[in-house]
Write a protein that holds these residues in place. Structure first.
Motif, PDB file in Angstrom:
ATOM      1  N   SER A 498     -26.947  27.625 -17.060  1.00 52.38           N
ATOM      2  CA  SER A 498     -26.437  28.402 -18.183  1.00 52.38           C
ATOM      3  C   SER A 498     -25.498  27.580 -19.053  1.00 52.38           C
ATOM      4  O   SER A 498     -24.930  26.569 -18.620  1.00 52.38           O
ATOM      5  CB  SER A 498     -25.715  29.650 -17.666  1.00 52.38           C
ATOM      6  N   GLY A 499     -25.315  28.023 -20.284  1.00 50.25           N
ATOM      7  CA  GLY A 499     -24.380  27.400 -21.203  1.00 50.25           C
ATOM      8  C   GLY A 499     -22.941  27.716 -20.835  1.00 50.25           C
ATOM      9  O   GLY A 499     -22.655  28.442 -19.882  1.00 50.25           O
ATOM     10  N   GLY A 500     -22.003  27.173 -21.623  1.00 50.22           N
ATOM     11  CA  GLY A 500     -20.605  27.390 -21.292  1.00 50.22           C
ATOM     12  C   GLY A 500     -19.681  27.094 -22.442  1.00 50.22           C
ATOM     13  O   GLY A 500     -20.093  27.037 -23.602  1.00 50.22           O
ATOM     14  N   PHE A 501     -18.408  26.867 -22.107  1.00 49.08           N
ATOM     15  CA  PHE A 501     -17.366  26.656 -23.104  1.00 49.08           C
ATOM     16  C   PHE A 501     -16.556  25.419 -22.740  1.00 49.08           C
ATOM     17  O   PHE A 501     -16.387  25.088 -21.568  1.00 49.08           O
ATOM     18  CB  PHE A 501     -16.441  27.876 -23.175  1.00 49.08           C
ATOM     19  N   ASP A 502     -16.025  24.760 -23.780  1.00 46.66           N
ATOM     20  CA  ASP A 502     -15.255  23.534 -23.590  1.00 46.66           C
ATOM     21  C   ASP A 502     -13.797  23.841 -23.269  1.00 46.66           C
ATOM     22  O   ASP A 502     -13.062  24.378 -24.100  1.00 46.66           O
ATOM     23  CB  ASP A 502     -15.314  22.671 -24.851  1.00 46.66           C
ATOM     24  N   TYR A 503     -13.386  23.464 -22.071  1.00 47.32           N
ATOM     25  CA  TYR A 503     -12.003  23.636 -21.633  1.00 47.32           C
ATOM     26  C   TYR A 503     -11.052  22.801 -22.492  1.00 47.32           C
ATOM     27  O   TYR A 503      -9.937  23.218 -22.795  1.00 47.32           O
ATOM     28  CB  TYR A 503     -11.934  23.222 -20.164  1.00 47.32           C
ATOM     29  N   GLY A 504     -11.497  21.615 -22.894  1.00 44.91           N
ATOM     30  CA  GLY A 504     -10.604  20.687 -23.578  1.00 44.91           C
ATOM     31  C   GLY A 504     -10.731  20.670 -25.081  1.00 44.91           C
ATOM     32  O   GLY A 504     -10.257  19.727 -25.719  1.00 44.91           O
ATOM     33  N   SER A 505     -11.340  21.671 -25.692  1.00 39.59           N
ATOM     34  CA  SER A 505     -11.510  21.679 -27.147  1.00 39.59           C
ATOM     35  C   SER A 505     -10.164  21.707 -27.857  1.00 39.59           C
ATOM     36  O   SER A 505      -9.214  22.357 -27.410  1.00 39.59           O
ATOM     37  CB  SER A 505     -12.327  22.898 -27.584  1.00 39.59           C
ATOM     38  N   ASN A 506     -10.114  21.009 -29.009  1.00 35.23           N
ATOM     39  CA  ASN A 506      -8.882  20.936 -29.785  1.00 35.23           C
ATOM     40  C   ASN A 506      -8.857  21.873 -30.982  1.00 35.23           C
ATOM     41  O   ASN A 506      -7.908  21.840 -31.767  1.00 35.23           O
ATOM     42  CB  ASN A 506      -8.673  19.495 -30.276  1.00 35.23           C
ATOM     43  N   ASN A 507      -9.891  22.680 -31.154  1.00 40.81           N
ATOM     44  CA  ASN A 507      -9.894  23.610 -32.279  1.00 40.81           C
ATOM     45  C   ASN A 507     -10.685  24.850 -31.902  1.00 40.81           C
ATOM     46  O   ASN A 507     -11.518  24.840 -30.989  1.00 40.81           O
ATOM     47  CB  ASN A 507     -10.482  22.957 -33.535  1.00 40.81           C
TER      48      ASN A 507
END
Length: 741
Positions: A498-507
């Motif tokens: 499955s897809g997911g989300f970036d823990y370290g995103s800056n925006n």
């Protein structure tokens, strides 16, 4: 693809044809006590099968083999399983099988290669590094397991199977001591407690001192304390039914480090002076990690009628922990990474009906999974007098229905078909901001003034995002048994993560968008064969993967802040051949070998990025953690000492070619002189042991990485410096055990 399948087909044909001659023909006998032992596995999820009759590429290590070789957790499996690579980031485990895995191990993501404990899917890589305790065997399935396994097994899965409580009183105690002041104490008690009800209890108390000397603080790195308890109760139900209740607890703590060893000059004399010394690191702050696992499960197998059984597998697990790390791995105060308090819990329920109708074996089932996870991050930026704070919450839910059947046209030929439908839902909420505080205590850091609009620092943002992924993952196969002792099989299987989300995103935009699922089609051709009255076992597998939308993470810098960006890296192609050989020319000698050739490349990846190299087109570059060649060769000899017992000696040599840790491969090295790679190397493990005539007393001396080979298993490039995670150094352990049977 054609070349690999032709090579594999030619090899299978040659071996199968050889069986018609007189020089290389196997016996019909399966009862030779001096031959290679077979083992019963549950890898197919359709009941128990003999390993050599199971049409899956699977490597199995029994509890006695794990103990004799000093294999204490999944990291040590690498030396004995073809195409397996394992790395550790402060307890976050990164698993790769045949080049398929993920360096995205934080909240918002899922592993591509998975671990199941007694059938229960473990969602968080932080829960993988517990010591093996009360284990009957470990099954490593290579290739996607998209039809019958819980979630996300794109690259494969590792099944850790507990030893069942015994119907007679048995007990064992084992003590060990070794280099780095390593200590180990394990105990096991099993037997009936009331009528036919059986129970078992196992405990572990072990650890070791630091592997690396920290020249900056004097408090050294990579020590470990491990504690664990596992209990089971087995209740027989009628004829052929049983209910097993399990509970476990474990705690690991120590200065496990993130990537504590710099491998590129920084210009700082204290750091650069020890670049070539693998036993020393230079961090001005101490690392500390605590990992606590709790779990309970119910496994009910209930016969409903002649040939039909119901299985209900229920699991509930909790994880609690904290990770405090010197993120820049240097003696300069740049970054401090604190993830605490980590709080994760998961619940899963699987219901299956298993049927045996003579010519048709089948399974039909449904699966439900629910997870809630928090991994609060405080990243302290000392030069800017600020802390970057993220407070994410992930909720994930998965439901699936599946069915698979094997239809036997004859005693020699059968067909397999299966299908799984998976529906994944995730919600991701995050508050991201900066405060004017460099205190690494999160409660203190959050009391600072919230910073916004400061040059070099991204503005605060809030995210409340959701995503939905669905997939059909079929399997098709054909199995052919031309004679006793030979199985030829072919399969086509689809894997899905499955897809997911970036823990370290800056925006907010990147954090909300996340990334999509990855998918893989696997085409596999295999041979399993026993020869010469089971004195020789030869298994061969050829495979081809069509891999799309790979999830690949890279570290990026936005102003003064460092983050991570995950992309669906277009497409890749993986092909390979694996051979596993076991020979027992005489009862006292066992020779083993496994050899894997792997060709794993990106086919299209136009926007790859590495911080020290920039953006580039990665088409034609090799996948991470995918050596072209890897092999293990082993030998063991048992001396019969008559009335004095038995003496056994053995050694295993593992070798592998170069692996890369980024899509740039050695392109980084062309620019900086220090590539993020590990060139080919080999390690040797050796052992010697004595067993008493009544099999009650055992004494062993085990050496791992005997020649103290220095190697790295992972890198990070989130600062201007490149830091690495090293493999374990040479360890020697002496242990003695007593068993009551």
């Amino acid at each position: 693809m054609k070349r690999v399948l032709l090579l594999a087909a030619a090899s299978l044909a040659a071996v199968a044809t050889a069986g018609t001659g007189t020089a290389f023909a196997q016996s019909d006998s399966t009862d030779n006590p001096d031959g290679v032992a077979d083992i019963v596995v549950t890898a197919t999820r359709m009941g128990e099968t003999r390993l050599q009759s199971t049409p899956i590429a699977v490597t199995v290590l029994g509890g006695d083999q794990l103990d004799a070789r000093g294999v204490r957790d999944v990291q040590d499996l690498k030396a004995y399983v073809p195409s397996l690579q394992v790395s550790d980031l402060s307890g976050y485990t990164q698993l790769f099988i045949r080049g398929i895995g993920s360096n995205i191990v934080f909240i918002g993501s899922d592993p591509s290669t998975t671990i199941h404990s007694d059938g229960i899917y473990l969602a968080r890589p932080l829960s993988y590094l517990t010591d093996f305790l009360d284990v009957e065997r470990v099954e490593v399935l290579r290739g996607p397991q998209g039809t019958l396994y819980g979630r996300n097994s794109v690259g494969g899965t590792i099944n850790v199977v507990s030893r069942k409580p015994s119907d007679t009183l048995t007990a064992q105690a084992q003590l060990g001591y070794g280099t780095y002041d390593r200590y180990a104490a394990q105990g096991y008690l099993s037997g009936p407690i009331a009528g036919d009800v059986r129970a078992s209890l196992a405990v572990d108390y072990s650890g070791h001192d630091a592997f690396r000397k920290n020249i900056s603080t004097g408090n050294d790195a990579e020590d470990l304390k491990s504690r664990g308890v596992r209990g089971q109760v087995l209740v027989p139900i009628g004829a052929g039914g049983e209910w097993t209740i399990r509970a476990d607890w474990s705690r690991q703590s120590g200065a496990m480090g993130a990537y504590p060893k710099l491998i590129r000059p920084t210009g700082n004399p204290a750091d650069d002076a020890i670049l070539g010394d693998p036993d020393k690191v230079s961090m001005n702050r101490d690392n500390h990690t605590v990992l606590k696992n709790y779990g309970a499960s119910s496994d009910l197998l209930l016969p409903l009628s002649d040939g039909i059984k119901l299985r209900s597998l229920t699991g509930y697990r909790l994880f609690r922990g904290s990770i405090d790390a010197d993120a820049d791995a240097s003696s300069i105060d740049i970054l401090r990474n604190l993830i605490a308090p980590i709080r994760q819990n998961q619940f899963s329920q699987e219901l299956t009906l298993l049927g045996d109708a003579g010519s048709l074996n089948w399974v039909v089932g449904a699966y439900y999974f629910d997870e809630r996870n928090r991994e609060p991050l405080t990243l302290t930026l000392f030069p800017f007098g600020a802390s970057h704070i993220q407070r994410p919450l992930l909720k994930a839910r998965s439901i699936a229905g599946f069915a698979q059947g094997e239809y036997k046209l004859s005693d020699q030929l059968s067909f397999v078909a299966g299908l799984r439908y998976t529906r994944e839902r995730k919600s991701y909420a995050i508050n991201d901001y900066f405060t004017a505080s460099t205190d690494t205590d999160p409660a203190v850091a959050e009391q600072g003034f919230v910073l916004a609009g400061i040059p070099g620092l991204p503005d605060p943002f809030t995210v409340d995002a959701r995503r939905h992924d669905d997939a059909f993952t079929p399997k098709f196969g054909i199995n052919f048994t031309p004679s006793d002792g030979i199985l030829i099989y072919a399969s086509a299987t689809r894997g899905f993560k499955s897809g997911g989300f970036d823990y370290g995103s800056n925006n907010a935009a990147d954090a909300s968008a996340g990334y999509g699922p990855e998918k893989l089609w696997s085409y596999e051709l295999g041979l399993k064969s026993d020869w010469f009255d089971r004195r020789l076992r030869f298994n061969l597998t050829g495979f081809y993967y069509d891999y799309t939308d790979l999830q690949v993470q890279s570290f990026v810098q936005v102003g003064a802040s460092f983050g991570a960006r995950t992309q669906n890296a277009a497409t890749a192609r993986v092909k390979g051949i694996e051979a596993e050989i076991v020979a027992k020319p005489v009862r006292a000698i066992e020779l083993t070998a496994n050899v894997a050739w792997l060709d794993a490349e990106y086919r299209r990846y136009p926007n790859a990025f590495v911080s020290s190299f920039g953006s580039f087109d990665a088409a034609g570059k090799r996948l991470n953690n995918a050596p072209r060649w890897s092999a293990t060769f082993g030998a063991a000899y048992v001396f019969d000492l008559a009335e004095s017992g038995r003496l056994s000696i053995g050694a295993d040599a593992h070798v592998q070619s170069t692996i890369y840790f980024t899509a740039a491969n050695d392109g980084v090295g062309a620019v900086t002189g220090y590539a993020e790679q590990q060139k080919g190397y080999g390690i040797v493990n050796a052992r010697i042991g004595w067993t008493s005539p009544d099999d009650r007393w055992k004494a062993q001396l085990i050496a791992t990485n005997l020649f103290d080979r220095n190697y790295i298993v992972g890198t990070a490039n989130y600062t201007a410096a490149i830091a690495a995670r090293q493999g374990r150094p040479r360890e020697v352990l002496g242990q003695i055990s007593y068993a009551l049977r």
